[in-house]
Design a protein around this motif. Structure first.
Motif, PDB file in Angstrom:
ATOM      1  N   ARG A   1      57.738  34.929  48.368  1.00  0.00           N
ATOM      2  CA  ARG A   1      57.587  33.524  48.749  1.00  0.00           C
ATOM      3  C   ARG A   1      56.713  32.792  47.731  1.00  0.00           C
ATOM      4  N   PRO A   2      57.022  31.518  47.430  1.00  0.00           N
ATOM      5  CA  PRO A   2      56.182  30.770  46.494  1.00  0.00           C
ATOM      6  C   PRO A   2      54.819  30.473  47.104  1.00  0.00           C
ATOM      7  N   PHE A   3      53.784  30.427  46.260  1.00  0.00           N
ATOM      8  CA  PHE A   3      52.447  30.070  46.723  1.00  0.00           C
ATOM      9  C   PHE A   3      52.051  28.760  46.056  1.00  0.00           C
ATOM     10  N   TYR A   4      51.826  27.753  46.864  1.00  0.00           N
ATOM     11  CA  TYR A   4      51.491  26.406  46.389  1.00  0.00           C
ATOM     12  C   TYR A   4      50.143  26.428  45.676  1.00  0.00           C
ATOM     13  N   SER A   5      50.134  26.060  44.383  1.00  0.00           N
ATOM     14  CA  SER A   5      48.931  26.203  43.554  1.00  0.00           C
ATOM     15  C   SER A   5      48.690  24.954  42.716  1.00  0.00           C
ATOM     16  N   PRO A   6      48.401  23.798  43.326  1.00  0.00           N
ATOM     17  CA  PRO A   6      48.230  22.565  42.559  1.00  0.00           C
ATOM     18  C   PRO A   6      46.958  22.567  41.717  1.00  0.00           C
ATOM     19  N   LYS A   7      46.986  21.830  40.644  1.00  0.00           N
ATOM     20  CA  LYS A   7      45.905  21.832  39.665  1.00  0.00           C
ATOM     21  C   LYS A   7      44.593  21.312  40.253  1.00  0.00           C
ATOM     22  N   GLY A   8      43.530  22.095  40.054  1.00  0.00           N
ATOM     23  CA  GLY A   8      42.188  21.685  40.439  1.00  0.00           C
ATOM     24  C   GLY A   8      41.897  21.702  41.917  1.00  0.00           C
ATOM     25  N   ALA A   9      42.889  22.064  42.748  1.00  0.00           N
ATOM     26  CA  ALA A   9      42.706  21.991  44.194  1.00  0.00           C
ATOM     27  C   ALA A   9      42.349  23.323  44.824  1.00  0.00           C
ATOM     28  N   GLY A  10      42.471  24.399  44.054  1.00  0.00           N
ATOM     29  CA  GLY A  10      42.244  25.713  44.647  1.00  0.00           C
ATOM     30  C   GLY A  10      41.527  26.657  43.712  1.00  0.00           C
ATOM     31  N   LEU A  11      41.480  27.903  44.142  1.00  0.00           N
ATOM     32  CA  LEU A  11      40.942  28.991  43.328  1.00  0.00           C
ATOM     33  C   LEU A  11      42.021  30.059  43.285  1.00  0.00           C
ATOM     34  N   TYR A  12      42.614  30.268  42.110  1.00  0.00           N
ATOM     35  CA  TYR A  12      43.731  31.189  41.943  1.00  0.00           C
ATOM     36  C   TYR A  12      43.264  32.317  41.034  1.00  0.00           C
ATOM     37  N   VAL A  13      43.062  33.485  41.612  1.00  0.00           N
ATOM     38  CA  VAL A  13      42.394  34.592  40.932  1.00  0.00           C
ATOM     39  C   VAL A  13      43.274  35.835  40.905  1.00  0.00           C
ATOM     40  N   GLY A  14      43.339  36.482  39.762  1.00  0.00           N
ATOM     41  CA  GLY A  14      43.977  37.790  39.644  1.00  0.00           C
ATOM     42  C   GLY A  14      42.935  38.795  39.180  1.00  0.00           C
ATOM     43  N   ILE A  15      42.928  39.988  39.770  1.00  0.00           N
ATOM     44  CA  ILE A  15      41.942  41.014  39.445  1.00  0.00           C
ATOM     45  C   ILE A  15      42.660  42.328  39.174  1.00  0.00           C
ATOM     46  N   LEU A  16      42.383  42.918  38.019  1.00  0.00           N
ATOM     47  CA  LEU A  16      42.987  44.189  37.646  1.00  0.00           C
ATOM     48  C   LEU A  16      42.069  45.341  38.062  1.00  0.00           C
ATOM     49  N   LEU A  17      42.628  46.290  38.804  1.00  0.00           N
ATOM     50  CA  LEU A  17      41.889  47.473  39.242  1.00  0.00           C
ATOM     51  C   LEU A  17      42.563  48.726  38.686  1.00  0.00           C
ATOM     52  N   ARG A  18      41.745  49.733  38.440  1.00  0.00           N
ATOM     53  CA  ARG A  18      42.273  51.049  38.064  1.00  0.00           C
ATOM     54  C   ARG A  18      41.548  52.115  38.900  1.00  0.00           C
ATOM     55  N   PRO A  19      41.651  52.005  40.216  1.00  0.00           N
ATOM     56  CA  PRO A  19      40.911  52.927  41.084  1.00  0.00           C
ATOM     57  C   PRO A  19      41.638  54.248  41.262  1.00  0.00           C
ATOM     58  N   LYS A  20      40.882  55.260  41.617  1.00  0.00           N
ATOM     59  CA  LYS A  20      41.473  56.568  41.896  1.00  0.00           C
ATOM     60  C   LYS A  20      41.744  56.652  43.394  1.00  0.00           C
ATOM     61  N   LEU A  21      42.911  56.170  43.784  1.00  0.00           N
ATOM     62  CA  LEU A  21      43.286  56.128  45.188  1.00  0.00           C
ATOM     63  C   LEU A  21      44.665  56.741  45.364  1.00  0.00           C
ATOM     64  N   THR A  22      44.930  57.200  46.567  1.00  0.00           N
ATOM     65  CA  THR A  22      46.269  57.682  46.906  1.00  0.00           C
ATOM     66  C   THR A  22      47.154  56.496  47.252  1.00  0.00           C
ATOM     67  N   ALA A  23      48.449  56.743  47.328  1.00  0.00           N
ATOM     68  CA  ALA A  23      49.379  55.675  47.685  1.00  0.00           C
ATOM     69  C   ALA A  23      49.044  55.093  49.050  1.00  0.00           C
ATOM     70  N   ALA A  24      48.638  55.944  49.988  1.00  0.00           N
ATOM     71  CA  ALA A  24      48.325  55.474  51.337  1.00  0.00           C
ATOM     72  C   ALA A  24      47.100  54.570  51.355  1.00  0.00           C
ATOM     73  N   GLU A  25      46.208  54.749  50.389  1.00  0.00           N
ATOM     74  CA  GLU A  25      44.974  53.973  50.377  1.00  0.00           C
ATOM     75  C   GLU A  25      45.124  52.601  49.724  1.00  0.00           C
ATOM     76  N   THR A  26      46.288  52.323  49.137  1.00  0.00           N
ATOM     77  CA  THR A  26      46.455  51.036  48.467  1.00  0.00           C
ATOM     78  C   THR A  26      46.362  49.862  49.442  1.00  0.00           C
ATOM     79  N   LEU A  27      46.731  50.068  50.706  1.00  0.00           N
ATOM     80  CA  LEU A  27      46.599  49.006  51.709  1.00  0.00           C
ATOM     81  C   LEU A  27      45.152  48.546  51.816  1.00  0.00           C
TER      82      LEU A  27
END
Length: 288
Positions: free
Chosen positions: A89-115
């Motif tokens: 689904r599209p996420f409405y992200s107009p300029k200057g109106a929000g905080l749009y953040v992406g964070i890269l993780l490289r944790p040692k987790l199992t597939a079940a722990e990704t939730l």
């Protein structure tokens, strides 16, 4: 000097010209910059970059991760032209109106722990918003943060797994928060809200929220084995005890949400009497 001022104004900074005295940054500046966020961080190493406009912070970090970007690389945008949420689904992200953040993780987790990455992010968002807003935040299982009964934030985690180990290779978390009043499109009116609905957003508030979010999210991610997020996640859930619609593919069933277990599976009693444990990756729900 004049060229430098024009360059800053083109980047979105508000600058006042004072006759015979020069130029100054105006107090209401709320332009997001790496240094503006970093000054509110208490500790921890982050690689923060800010885009004036981008398609998707998730896609930006995917490209960076493929080139070897380290964990806790952070991509923030003033605007997304192709932001997305769950199920594409599209996420409405107009300029200057929000905080749009992406964070890269490289944790040692199992597939079940990704939730637990998503649930940790939800709690961190609540705590970050409450640091600048007196009203309490709630969580709609599994990945939406609500304020005043309407959605204020969406969270999407996209994970990549190692074929050799079967474990998590990397995860990229996208967080979109509605900060300022904005004219939501018709499909979101009455559903979405903003943190500062009906009032001004003070200068540097978005930077403060971003810093608090990163700090709290990092704490919860690093303590996933101890389920540090769980008590706060469950306490903030407004789904428990409510009638819900459970959707999985073309199947739609109604029932009552009974509880949330330690793995963040939702316990539901369907109207036919059957009880089910639902995983957030399998279904979506609608509170009736």
């Amino acid at each position: 000097m004049w060229k430098a001022v024009k360059s800053l104004q083109a980047e979105g900074f508000a600058i006042a010209a004072v006759p015979n005295r020069g130029y100054s940054l105006e107090a209401e500046n709320d332009k997001l910059t790496p240094s503006g966020i970093e000054k509110f961080l208490a500790g921890g190493e982050y690689r923060i970059s800010v885009a004036d406009s981008t398609g998707s912070v998730l896609d930006d970090l995917k490209e960076a991760a493929a080139k070897g970007a380290p964990a806790w690389s952070v991509r923030i945008a003033e605007e997304q032209t192709a932001g997305r949420g769950r199920f594409g689904r599209p996420f409405y992200s107009p300029k200057g109106a929000g905080l749009y953040v992406g964070i890269l993780l490289r944790p040692k987790l199992t597939a079940a722990e990704t939730l637990f990455i998503t649930t940790s992010a939800a709690v961190a968002v609540c705590e970050a918003l409450e640091s600048v807003c007196p009203e309490p935040c709630e969580i709609k299982w599994v990945n939406d943060v609500f304020l005043r009964g309407r959605k204020v934030c969406g969270i999407l985690t996209e994970a990549s797994f190692s074929v050799e180990s079967g474990g998590l290779d990397r995860a990229i978390v996208g967080i979109g928060v509605n900060i300022r009043d904005t004219a939501f499109p018709p499909e979101l009116q009455g559903i979405a809200t903003s943190v500062f609905e009906g009032r001004e957003c003070p200068a540097e508030t978005r930077a403060k929220i971003a810093a608090k979010l990163l700090e709290r999210f990092r704490y919860y991610v690093e303590n996933i084995p101890q389920r540090a997020f769980y008590a706060e996640y469950k306490r903030r859930s407004f789904v428990i005890g409510k009638r819900v619609e459970v959707r999985s593919g073309d199947l739609c069933e109604s029932g009552v949400a009974l509880d949330l277990d330690e793995n963040c599976f939702l316990k539901v009693r369907l109207d036919n009497g059957q009880k089910k444990l639902l995983s957030g990756g399998e279904v979506s729900i609608k509170v009736q």
